[in-house]
Design a protein around this motif. Structure first.
Motif, PDB file in Angstrom:
ATOM      1  N   GLY A 173      74.894  49.861 -84.556  1.00 54.49           N
ATOM      2  CA  GLY A 173      75.593  50.820 -85.405  1.00 54.49           C
ATOM      3  C   GLY A 173      74.824  52.127 -85.516  1.00 54.49           C
ATOM      4  N   ILE A 174      73.487  52.028 -85.741  1.00 52.66           N
ATOM      5  CA  ILE A 174      72.681  53.244 -85.890  1.00 52.66           C
ATOM      6  C   ILE A 174      72.686  54.041 -84.592  1.00 52.66           C
ATOM      7  CG2 ILE A 174      70.336  54.106 -86.251  1.00 52.66           C
ATOM      8  CD1 ILE A 174      69.885  51.895 -88.229  1.00 52.66           C
ATOM      9  N   SER A 205      68.888  56.928 -92.419  1.00 55.77           N
ATOM     10  CA  SER A 205      69.076  55.534 -92.013  1.00 55.77           C
ATOM     11  C   SER A 205      67.812  54.708 -92.242  1.00 55.77           C
ATOM     12  CB  SER A 205      69.511  55.462 -90.552  1.00 55.77           C
ATOM     13  OG  SER A 205      68.506  55.948 -89.719  1.00 55.77           O
ATOM     14  N   LEU A 236      78.996  47.120 -92.335  1.00 56.47           N
ATOM     15  CA  LEU A 236      78.346  48.134 -91.500  1.00 56.47           C
ATOM     16  C   LEU A 236      79.024  49.492 -91.609  1.00 56.47           C
ATOM     17  CD1 LEU A 236      76.094  48.429 -89.337  1.00 56.47           C
ATOM     18  CD2 LEU A 236      77.859  48.120 -87.646  1.00 56.47           C
ATOM     19  N   MET A 258      76.014  55.753 -84.134  1.00 60.73           N
ATOM     20  CA  MET A 258      76.159  56.838 -85.110  1.00 60.73           C
ATOM     21  C   MET A 258      75.339  58.059 -84.684  1.00 60.73           C
ATOM     22  SD  MET A 258      74.858  56.812 -89.068  1.00 60.73           S
ATOM     23  CE  MET A 258      73.134  56.564 -88.693  1.00 60.73           C
ATOM     24  N   ILE A 264      77.307  52.811 -92.992  1.00 63.69           N
ATOM     25  CA  ILE A 264      77.033  53.936 -92.084  1.00 63.69           C
ATOM     26  C   ILE A 264      77.641  55.212 -92.648  1.00 63.69           C
ATOM     27  CG2 ILE A 264      77.694  54.863 -89.833  1.00 63.69           C
ATOM     28  CD1 ILE A 264      76.186  52.818 -88.709  1.00 63.69           C
ATOM     29  N   ILE A 268      73.241  46.028 -86.686  1.00 64.59           N
ATOM     30  CA  ILE A 268      72.880  47.244 -87.432  1.00 64.59           C
ATOM     31  C   ILE A 268      72.252  48.264 -86.492  1.00 64.59           C
ATOM     32  CG2 ILE A 268      71.448  48.174 -89.279  1.00 64.59           C
ATOM     33  CD1 ILE A 268      71.800  45.547 -90.755  1.00 64.59           C
ATOM     34  N   GLY A 316      72.047  53.570 -98.213  1.00 60.12           N
ATOM     35  CA  GLY A 316      72.350  53.671 -96.798  1.00 60.12           C
ATOM     36  C   GLY A 316      72.103  52.380 -96.036  1.00 60.12           C
ATOM     37  N   ILE A 317      72.094  52.504 -94.707  1.00 65.69           N
ATOM     38  CA  ILE A 317      72.067  51.342 -93.837  1.00 65.69           C
ATOM     39  C   ILE A 317      70.686  50.685 -93.792  1.00 65.69           C
ATOM     40  CG2 ILE A 317      71.543  52.666 -91.751  1.00 65.69           C
ATOM     41  CD1 ILE A 317      74.046  49.793 -91.934  1.00 65.69           C
ATOM     42  N   THR A 335      75.408  56.398 -95.255  1.00 65.23           N
ATOM     43  CA  THR A 335      74.232  57.060 -94.662  1.00 65.23           C
ATOM     44  C   THR A 335      74.566  58.490 -94.267  1.00 65.23           C
ATOM     45  OG1 THR A 335      73.604  54.920 -93.792  1.00 65.23           O
ATOM     46  CG2 THR A 335      72.504  56.828 -92.860  1.00 65.23           C
TER      47      THR A 335
END
Lengths: 270, 264
Positions: free
Chosen positions: A250-251, A218, A74, A254, A78, A247, A227-228, A81
Motif C-alpha cells: 500500500g505504501i 507514513s 488499508l 501510494m 492510507i 501495508i 496514519g498507516i 496518511t
C-alpha cells in the motif's frame, strides 16, 4: 635532420605531487576507525527464518485487509496518511513564507544580520527530529493524526523556509524595478511583481515537500501520530508478516502515485 | 490604417474558471483532510500549557549527560559512514545500467529504473523497523538500513550525473574499437569522479541526520538514548541529545560543504 619534440613538463611542487598520499592516509584512518568502532551483532540464528517469513508474507499479503469498511483498513488509513501530509504541507507552506523573507539575503542588506539569524533559526528547526516533535505534540493533543499534522507542519518549515528563501534570493528583480520606476508603492510592488515572480517556484517546492511529507506521514504512526504507521509497527511487533506485506504494498503504491502526480504538476508549473 | 484590437478572452479566461476551479478543489481537499485527521485548533491552544511545560523542561539541559552520549554519537557517525559507503558501492553498477547514454537497451534501463524507484519509495524508519526484526537490536540493522536508503538515493543522483557528461571522449574511444569497460574507465570515470564524491558527501550529510533517529526503533546509535530519555520523561536529557546531534550535523555539514566546494 630530425628534431625530437619533448612534451612540456609541468613543474609540480612537492605538495602537489604527494598530497594524494595524505588523502589516502586520512580516508584510511577514518575507515579503520569506523569498522573497528562498530560492534557487529552478527546474524541472529532467527535472521534467515525471519527473512524467509517476511518474503513469504510479501508474496502472500492479507488481501482482506485492503478494505473492510471498518475505517481501520488499508484504504482509509492510507487516505488518512495523505490527509496528514496534505494538511501539514499546506500549513507549513503558509508559515514558511514569512520565515523565507526573514532568511533571504536582501539586495541592499549590508551585514546579513537579519538573513543570517533567519538561516540559523531554519537550521535549528530542520535538525529538530520530526519524531521528537511528534512525541511532543502527542503530549499536547493526545495520540492520533492531529499530532501528526502538527509535527509535519512545524518540521517542514525548516526545509521549505530554506528553499523559499533561496528562491527569493535568486529571483529576477526586473519586474520589481519596473513597478518601482513607474511609481508603485512597496505594497503594490509586492503584490504585482514579487508574488507573481516567485509563485511558481513556491508552488513547485511545496509539491516537492508534499512528496517528502507523504513518506514521513507514513512513519509518524510508529510513535502514535496517526496514519498507516501505527498498524505497520503493530504488525511487525506481532510478526504478522502477511499484514506487513499488504501495508508495504500500500505504501509503495501510494508513494509512486503521489510522486508521479506531483512530477506531472511540477512540470506544468515551470 | 488598421485599428489595434484587443484579443478577445475566451469564456473560461474571462470568468477565471481554472483559478477558481483549483481554489475550490484545494478548499474541498483541505476541509476533507481536516475532518479526516480530526484537527481541532481550540484543543491545541487549550493544551498549550502542556506543550510549553515540555519546552520549559527542555530549555534546562542536563549538561552532565553529555559524557554519556559521546560514544553513541560517534557510533552514529560510524553507522552513517559505513552505510553510505556500502550503498554508494552498490549504486555505481545500477547507475551505469540506468544511464540512457551508456545503455541503449530500453528494457534493461526501464527495469533497473523501476527497481530503483521502488527502493526509493520506502522511508528510512520503515526499513529500520523491518531490519531490526531481522538482525535484532543493534547497529547492524542501522547500517543495513542506511545502506539501502542511500543506495536508492545515490544511484539516482549518479545516473543523472552520468547522463550529463560530454560524449566526445566516448565516441573517440568507441571509434578506435575500445570495449565498454575501457570506455567507462578512461572516458566516463574522469568526467564524473568529482561529482560522485560530492554527491557521496551530500548523502553522508543526510544519513548522519537520518541515523540519529534510527535508534528510536532499536537500530543503534544516539537514537536509542533519545528513546530512553523520552520514555523516562527526562526531557532535560532529550534536550542535550538534540543539541549534541545539532552540533554533529553542523560539523559534518561544514566539513562536507567545504570539501564539495574544493572538489567542484
Amino acid at each position: 635532420m630530425q628534431t625530437t619534440i619533448t612534451p612540456p613538463t609541468r613543474q609540480r611542487s612537492l605538495w602537489q605531487r604527494w598530497s594524494w598520499l595524505l588523502w589516502v592516509l586520512v580516508i584510511g584512518i577514518i575507515y579503520f576507525w569506523t569498522i573497528n568502532g562498530l560492534k557487529f551483532s552478527g546474524f541472529q540464528e532467527s535472521a534467515a527464518s525471519v527473512s524467509k517469513s517476511i518474503l513469504h508474507g510479501l508474496v502472500h499479503p492479507t488481501w482482506s485487509y485492503v478494505y473492510d469498511g471498518s475505517g481501520e483498513d488499508l484504504v482509509s488509513l492510507i487516505l488518512q496518511t495523505l490527509a496528514i501530509a496534505f494538511l501539514g504541507t499546506i500549513v507549513s507552506a503558509l508559515i514558511s513564507v514569512p520565515f523565507a523573507f526573514w532568511a533571504a539575503r536582501g539586495p541592499k542588506e549590508r551585514y546579513f544580520l537579519r538573513s543570517g539569524s533567519g538561516k540559523v533559526v531554519l537550521t535549528l528547526i530542520r535538525t529538530f527530529p520530526e519524531i521528537v516533535l511528534a512525541i511532543m505534540f502527542i503530549k499536547a493533543v493526545g495520540p492520533g493524526s492531529y499530532a501528526g499534522v502538527l509535527a509535519v507542519s512545524v518540521h517542514s518549515v525548516g526545509m521549505l523556509g530554506k528553499l523559499f528563501g533561496e528562491a527569493i534570493e535568486n529571483m529576477d528583480r526586473g519586474s520589481e524595478e519596473a513597478i518601482t520606476s513607474a511609481g508603485g508603492r512597496s505594497g503594490q510592488v509586492f503584490v504585482l511583481a514579487t508574488v507573481p515572480t516567485i509563485m511558481p517556484e513556491f508552488l513547485s517546492y511545496t509539491l516537492y515537500r508534499f512528496e517528502i511529507a507523504v513518506r514521513s506521514a507514513s512513519i509518524l504512526g510508529m510513535v502514535g501520530a496517526g496514519g498507516i504507521g501505527t498498524p505497520l509497527i503493530f504488525a511487525i511487533q506481532t510478526r504478522d508478516w502477511s499484514k506487513v506485506g499488504i501495508i508495504l504494498l500500500g505504501i509503495v503504491v501510494m508513494v509512486l502515485l503521489i510522486d508521479s502526480l506531483s512530477e506531472q504538476l511540477r512540470k506544468r508549473l515551470i | 490604417m488598421s485599428t489595434p484590437t484587443i484579443p478577445r478572452r475566451s469564456w473560461a479566461q474571462r470568468y477565471h474558471v481554472k483559478g477558481i476551479g483549483w481554489t475550490v478543489l484545494m478548499l474541498v481537499l483541505l476541509v476533507a483532510s481536516a475532518q479526516m485527521t480530526g484537527v481541532n485548533v481550540g484543543m491545541f491552544f487549550s493544551n498549550l500549557g502542556q506543550f510549553t511545560n515540555l519546552l520549559v523542561r527542555m530549555s534546562n539541559p542536563a549538561w552532565d549527560y553529555t559524557t554519556v552520549i559521546i560514544q553513541p554519537l560517534l557510533e552514529t557517525i560510524q553507522m552513517a559512514i559505513l552505510g553510505t559507503t556500502i550503498g554508494a558501492a552498490f549504486a555505481i553498477p545500477f547507475a551505469v545500467l540506468s544511464a540512457s547514454n551508456l545503455i541503449h537497451n530500453r528494457w534493461l534501463r526501464g527495469l533497473t529504473r523501476l527497481f530503483l524507484d521502488l527502493v526509493r519509495t520506502l522511508p528510512d524508519l520503515l526499513l529500520a523497523a523491518i531490519f531490526v526484526a531481522i538482525f535484532g537490536i543493534g547497529s547492524t540493522a542501522g547500517v543495513v538500513t542506511l545502506a539501502i536508503f542511500s543506495f536508492g538515493m545515490v544511484s539516482k543522483l549518479f545516473y543523472e550525473v552520468i547522463e550529463t557528461i560530454d560524449m566526445g571522449p566516448l565516441e573517440a574511444l568507441e571509434s578506435v574499437g575500445a570495449t565498454k569497460i575501457t570506455i567507462i574507465w578512461y572516458a566516463v570515470l574522469p568526467q564524473i569522479l568529482n561529482q560522485f564524491i560530492s554527491y557521496f558527501l551530500y548523502t553522508l550529510e543526510i544519513n548522519v541526520r537520518a541515523s540519529t533517529v534510527l535508534g528510536y526503533l532499536g537500530a543503534g546509535g544516539i537514537g536509542v538514548f533519545l528513546q530512553r530519555s523520552l520514555n523516562e520523561f527526562n526531557y532535560n536529557q532529550t534536550a542535550v541529545i538534540i543539541l549534541a546531534t545539532l552540533v554533529v550535523v553542523l560539523v559534518i555539514d561544514g566539513v562536507s560543504n567545504h570539501l564539495r566546494r574544493v572538489l567542484l
